[in-house]
Design an enzyme around this catalytic site. Structure first.
Site, PDB file in Angstrom:
ATOM      1  N   HIS A   1      28.576  60.825  12.274  1.00 55.94           N
ATOM      2  CA  HIS A   1      27.301  60.959  11.548  1.00 55.94           C
ATOM      3  C   HIS A   1      26.146  60.441  12.410  1.00 55.94           C
ATOM      4  CE1 HIS A   1      29.912  60.367   7.728  1.00 55.94           C
ATOM      5  NE2 HIS A   1      29.572  61.635   7.750  1.00 55.94           N
TER       6      HIS A   1
ATOM      7  N   LYS B   1      33.333  61.937  -7.466  1.00 57.67           N
ATOM      8  CA  LYS B   1      34.094  61.309  -6.373  1.00 57.67           C
ATOM      9  C   LYS B   1      34.194  59.823  -6.667  1.00 57.67           C
ATOM     10  CE  LYS B   1      33.528  64.027  -2.142  1.00 57.67           C
ATOM     11  NZ  LYS B   1      33.063  63.963  -0.745  1.00 57.67           N
TER      12      LYS B   1
ATOM     13  N   ARG C   1      32.448  70.375  12.707  1.00 60.85           N
ATOM     14  CA  ARG C   1      33.474  69.798  13.578  1.00 60.85           C
ATOM     15  C   ARG C   1      34.502  70.841  13.988  1.00 60.85           C
ATOM     16  NH1 ARG C   1      34.166  65.047   9.318  1.00 60.85           N
ATOM     17  NH2 ARG C   1      33.533  66.852   8.102  1.00 60.85           N
TER      18      ARG C   1
ATOM     19  N   SER D   1      34.928  60.214   7.509  1.00 61.02           N
ATOM     20  CA  SER D   1      34.966  58.976   6.723  1.00 61.02           C
ATOM     21  C   SER D   1      36.343  58.802   6.092  1.00 61.02           C
ATOM     22  CB  SER D   1      33.908  59.003   5.630  1.00 61.02           C
ATOM     23  OG  SER D   1      32.627  59.105   6.186  1.00 61.02           O
TER      24      SER D   1
HETATM   25  N1  LIG Z   1      32.189  63.509  13.296  1.00 62.07           N
HETATM   26  C1  LIG Z   1      31.234  64.339  12.902  1.00 62.07           C
HETATM   27  N2  LIG Z   1      30.545  65.075  13.800  1.00 62.07           N
HETATM   28  C2  LIG Z   1      29.613  65.956  13.377  1.00 62.07           C
HETATM   29  N3  LIG Z   1      29.286  66.186  12.097  1.00 62.07           N
HETATM   30  C3  LIG Z   1      29.919  65.474  11.170  1.00 62.07           C
HETATM   31  C4  LIG Z   1      30.919  64.510  11.515  1.00 62.07           C
HETATM   32  N4  LIG Z   1      31.384  63.948  10.375  1.00 62.07           N
HETATM   33  C5  LIG Z   1      30.707  64.524   9.374  1.00 62.07           C
HETATM   34  N5  LIG Z   1      29.841  65.442   9.837  1.00 62.07           N
HETATM   35  C6  LIG Z   1      28.966  66.292   9.057  1.00 62.07           C
HETATM   36  O1  LIG Z   1      28.129  65.489   8.267  1.00 62.07           O
HETATM   37  C7  LIG Z   1      27.866  66.131   7.012  1.00 62.07           C
HETATM   38  C8  LIG Z   1      28.214  65.178   5.883  1.00 62.07           C
HETATM   39  O2  LIG Z   1      29.592  65.017   5.873  1.00 62.07           O
HETATM   40  P1  LIG Z   1      30.403  64.107   4.892  1.00 62.07           P
HETATM   41  O3  LIG Z   1      29.514  63.229   4.117  1.00 62.07           O
HETATM   42  O4  LIG Z   1      31.398  64.955   4.138  1.00 62.07           O
HETATM   43  O5  LIG Z   1      31.210  63.215   5.963  1.00 62.07           O
HETATM   44  P2  LIG Z   1      32.737  63.145   6.223  1.00 62.07           P
HETATM   45  O6  LIG Z   1      32.944  62.249   7.381  1.00 62.07           O
HETATM   46  O7  LIG Z   1      33.320  64.539   6.298  1.00 62.07           O
HETATM   47  O8  LIG Z   1      33.230  62.394   4.916  1.00 62.07           O
HETATM   48  P3  LIG Z   1      34.522  62.724   3.999  1.00 62.07           P
HETATM   49  O9  LIG Z   1      35.716  62.462   4.866  1.00 62.07           O
HETATM   50  O10 LIG Z   1      34.358  61.763   2.867  1.00 62.07           O
HETATM   51  O11 LIG Z   1      34.385  64.163   3.583  1.00 62.07           O
HETATM   52  C9  LIG Z   1      28.685  67.425   7.041  1.00 62.07           C
HETATM   53  O12 LIG Z   1      27.862  68.491   7.483  1.00 62.07           O
HETATM   54  C10 LIG Z   1      29.745  67.150   8.063  1.00 62.07           C
HETATM   55  O13 LIG Z   1      30.218  68.347   8.654  1.00 62.07           O
HETATM   56 MG   LIG Z   2      33.372  65.770   4.479  1.00 69.49          MG
END
Ligand SMILES: Nc1ncnc2c1ncn2[C@@H]1O[C@H](COP(=O)(O)OP(=O)(O)OP(=O)(O)O)[C@@H](O)[C@H]1O
Ligand SMILES: [Mg+2]
Length: 175
Positions: free
Chosen positions: A29, A53, A102, A140
Site C-alpha cells: 500500500h 468484514k 498485483r 494485509s
Molecule cells: N502489495 C500491493 N501492491 C500494490 N497494490 C496493492 C497491494 N496490496 C493492495 N493493493 C491494492 O490496494 C487496494 C486496496 O486493497 P485492500 O485494502 O484490499 O488491501 P489488501 O492488502 O488486498 O487487503 P486484504 O488482504 O484485506 O484484502 C487494491 O486496489 C489493491 O489491489
Molecule cells: Mg484485498
C-alpha cells in the site's frame, strides 16, 4: 485566477481517492501511495468502513498507523468513509480513484469495480498502478496470517505496524 477554495476548480488538477481496508497498511500500500502521490495533486487515502468484514484494527487504529507512515508526504491525507465510493469521491470533488493490481486475480475484480464506478460516476477515472515486483505478493490478509503463526513479517509492513500487530495478537518477538 482567483484564490478560490474550490478544490478541483483549477483545470488539470487531479484529486485522487485511494480506497481500501488497510487492515493494516502494508509496504505494498505504501509503495502505491508513494508512487500515486507523485502523479496527482492531492491524494486522499480513504479507509472503507465495511461493517460486514471483521477487521483486526479499528478505523481509529488504522487511521493512526496510516497517518504515522505517510507523515512525510505533503499532499497525502487520511480519511474514512462508509457507503458508495463514488458518492464519497463526489463529496470531495475527486476526479480520480487510485487502485493497485498485483496479479490476474486482482485484475478481474478491479476491472468490474472500475466499470461499475464509471457507470455510476463517469467524471471519476480509475487509475491503476502495477504493484512493484518486491511487493506484488503482499496483502494485509497474508501478513496477518503469517504473523499470527509467528512468522517473520519484517520488510512486508512498516516497523510501527509490525509492533502493533504483535501487540494486538500478543505475540512475543522472536530472537
Ligand atoms: N502489495 C500491493 N501492491 C500494490 N497494490 C496493492 C497491494 N496490496 C493492495 N493493493 C491494492 O490496494 C487496494 C486496496 O486493497 P485492500 O485494502 O484490499 O488491501 P489488501 O492488502 O488486498 O487487503 P486484504 O488482504 O484485506 O484484502 C487494491 O486496489 C489493491 O489491489
Ligand atoms: Mg484485498
Amino acid at each position: 485566477m482567483s484564490q478560490s477554495n474550490s478544490e478541483t476548480a483549477r483545470a488539470g488538477r487531479i484529486v485522487a481517492i485511494y480506497p481500501g481496508s488497510f487492515d493494516p497498511i502494508t509496504n505494498g500500500h505504501l509503495d502505491l501511495i508513494d508512487r500515486g502521490a507523485r502523479l496527482v495533486d492531492r491524494l486522499i487515502v480513504a479507509i472503507l468502513q465495511n461493517r460486514s468484514k471483521h477487521p483486526l484494527f479499528t478505523v481509529e487504529e488504522r487511521t493512526e498507523m496510516l497517518r504515522e507512515v505517510t507523515a512525510g508526504f505533503s499532499n497525502v491525507e487520511i480519511d474514512s468513509f462508509e457507503g458508495l465510493l463514488v458518492d464519497y469521491a463526489a463529496r470531495h470533488h475527486a476526479n480520480a480513484i487510485l487502485r493497485g493490481i498485483r496479479a490476474i486475480s486482482d485484475y478481474e475484480h478491479e476491472l468490474q469495480m472500475a466499470l461499475m464506478n464509471r457507470r455510476l460516476r463517469p467524471e471519476t477515472e480509475t487509475i491503476f498502478l502495477m504493484a512493484s515486483e518486491d511487493n506484488s505478493f503482499i496483502s494485509s490478509r497474508l501478513v496477518k496470517e503469517v504473523i499470527s503463526l509467528n512468522g517473520n513479517v519484517s520488510g512486508l509492513v512498516p516497523k510501527t505496524v509490525e509492533e502493533r500487530l504483535r501487540q494486538k495478537l500478543q505475540l512475543r518477538k522472536e530472537g
